[in-house]
Design an enzyme around this catalytic site. Structure first.
Site, PDB file in Angstrom:
ATOM      1  CG  ASN A 107      -0.305   0.050   2.532  1.00  0.00           C
ATOM      2  OD1 ASN A 107       0.891  -0.205   2.656  1.00  0.00           O
ATOM      3  ND2 ASN A 107      -1.066   0.377   3.574  1.00  0.00           N
ATOM      4  CG  ASP A 181      -8.771   0.708   6.915  1.00  0.00           C
ATOM      5  OD1 ASP A 181      -8.721   1.223   5.783  1.00  0.00           O
ATOM      6  OD2 ASP A 181      -8.343   1.282   7.936  1.00  0.00           O
TER       7      ASP A 181
END
Length: 436
Positions: A107, A181
């Site tokens: 990420n 998330d």
């Protein structure tokens, strides 16, 4: 012994190797899903470690040098390697691990990846069979393509969650940290699994991208559709489109949620349930079409409110169960942590910390009949498995010591942290097998 060796070939992804360069929640939680399917995970951290290691106090959690309940949430069954990617040697080790892997999950910002030669184009050219996966805040194009993002801003704020969930006329809602998330992690894991299937068929790798903003839009599909037909959001429970899909307060000052989507079919039943037989077949409320046309939802909701206010929650739950009306008490986290339903189905599992005692940890929700409830080994300190994995890649003890002295790698030199395997409640009771 690495965590992977300890799990002894468990799971449908046994033999699949994943290299992770991820911080915080969504991306590491994606890899947790894969780890609990049996993938071998090499989590590469900086010398400072995953930034999530600093977050516990901000969430109300505690931590020690060897135990961190917050980072455990996203990082079960992983092997922990710490490299300095700014050093030539550290980056070379990372690339060697990636070349040997099936999946590279990250990420990181695309600009940083390009600088390191870890971007998709570079790694795909070097490793055509590699699945390159990137978790993002926003999409790859447009104004916010390179903007940093967390679920609070990408998912909750721009994704409409904070603005559409609260009671109309109140302030924006504040969802629990990382709510978006964890939902997005499941989406990313699905994307990676699809790419793995294609790789098994063709031998070719792929690029898999998921972003938090898109995840929120997908979750809001019905609301976004209804908004275009005049159903404005946020809503008030005093005026929802279907009064049989709403919350009501009971006589003991608790809340019940009912969900009876077929208004026309069950209208008469609902009137009988709340003791309003006088309203059976009442043409004003009998069909949702008439209720909508004449905007009678507030009237019908008041009728239902009066009815539900006459009995306690437990009595209502029994009555509604007899009538087969889907309903539940509106839970808080305190209720979930005591809910036997969650433990017997392994949605929550008990673990024991030396410093904090017994705590409950949510599990990933996917189960396979052939493998049962997955084993769970908690996180480790920074660099815990660095030396072990460097040895697997052919480095001698002297070479590892030299790399550490040079600042290319970080190895753990503290007290041993046992590879305790925490099992599900049914496994602990001996009524479900441990398949590892």
């Amino acid at each position: 012994m690495s965590v992977t060796d300890k799990l002894n070939g468990y799971g449908p992804l046994a033999g699949i190797k994943v290299v992770e360069m991820c911080t915080y929640v969504a991306a590491p939680a994606t890899v947790r899903v894969l780890s609990e399917m049996g993938a071998e995970v090499m989590k590469i951290e900086s010398f400072e470690g995953d930034t999530q290691r600093t977050q516990g106090p901000g969430f109300g959690c505690e931590l020690t040098d060897t135990e961190d309940p917050t980072i455990d949430l996203n990082n079960t069954n992983k092997n922990w390697i710490s490299l300095n990617l700014k050093s030539e040697e550290g980056l070379a080790i990372a690339k060697k691990m990636i070349a040997d892997a099936d999946v590279f999950m990250n990420n990181m910002r695309t600009s940083a990846l390009k600088k390191l030669g870890l971007d998709y184009e570079t790694l795909h050219a070097e490793n055509p069979g590699l699945i390159w996966a990137q978790m993002r805040g926003y999409g790859e194009y447009g104004e916010f393509a390179n903007a940093p993002g967390y679920d609070a801003v990408c998912w909750a704020a721009r994704g409409g969650v904070a603005g559409t969930f609260p009671e109309k006329g109140t302030s924006p809602s504040i969802p629990p940290q990382a709510f978006g998330d964890y939902n997005t992690a499941i989406m990313m894991s699905a994307g990676i699994l699809g790419a793995l299937v294609n790789k098994l068929r063709t031998g070719k790798g792929d690029k898999v991208v998921v972003n938090l903003y898109h995840s929120a839009i997908w979750g809001g599909s019905i609301g976004l559709c209804a908004q275009q037909f005049g159903a404005d959001y946020p809503k008030t429970r005093k005026d929802v489109p279907n009064p049989f899909n709403n919350t009501y307060k009971t006589a003991d000052d608790k809340w019940i949620y009912i969900c009876q989507p077929q208004h026309n079919r069950y209208y008469n039943d609902m009137m009988k349930i709340i003791g309003r037989d006088d309203l059976v077949d009442d043409p004003r409320y009998l069909t949702i079409e008439n209720v909508k046309e004449h905007h009678l939802q507030p009237e019908l909701i008041e009728i239902l409110e009066d009815g539900f206010a006459k009995k306690d929650l437990d009595e209502w739950l029994g009555i509604l169960a007899e009538w087969q009306v889907p309903s539940q008490k509106v839970f808080r986290f305190t209720d979930i942590l005591k809910d036997e339903e969650a433990y017997v189905n392994d949605a929550i599992r008990k673990v024991k910390y030396d410093a904090f005692g017994e705590h409950a940890v949510p599990t990933t929700p996917i189960r396979y009949d052939s493998f049962g409830d997955p084993p769970m080994i908690l996180s480790k300190p920074i660099g815990y498995h660095t030396a072990e994995y460097l040895q697997k890649y052919g480095y001698s003890a002297d070479e590892i010591a030299a790399l550490e002295e040079k600042g290319a790698v970080k190895c753990y030199h503290g007290e041993e942290v046992p590879d305790t395997i925490f099992v599900s409640q049914r496994q602990a009771e001996g009524v479900a097998p441990c398949n590892w």
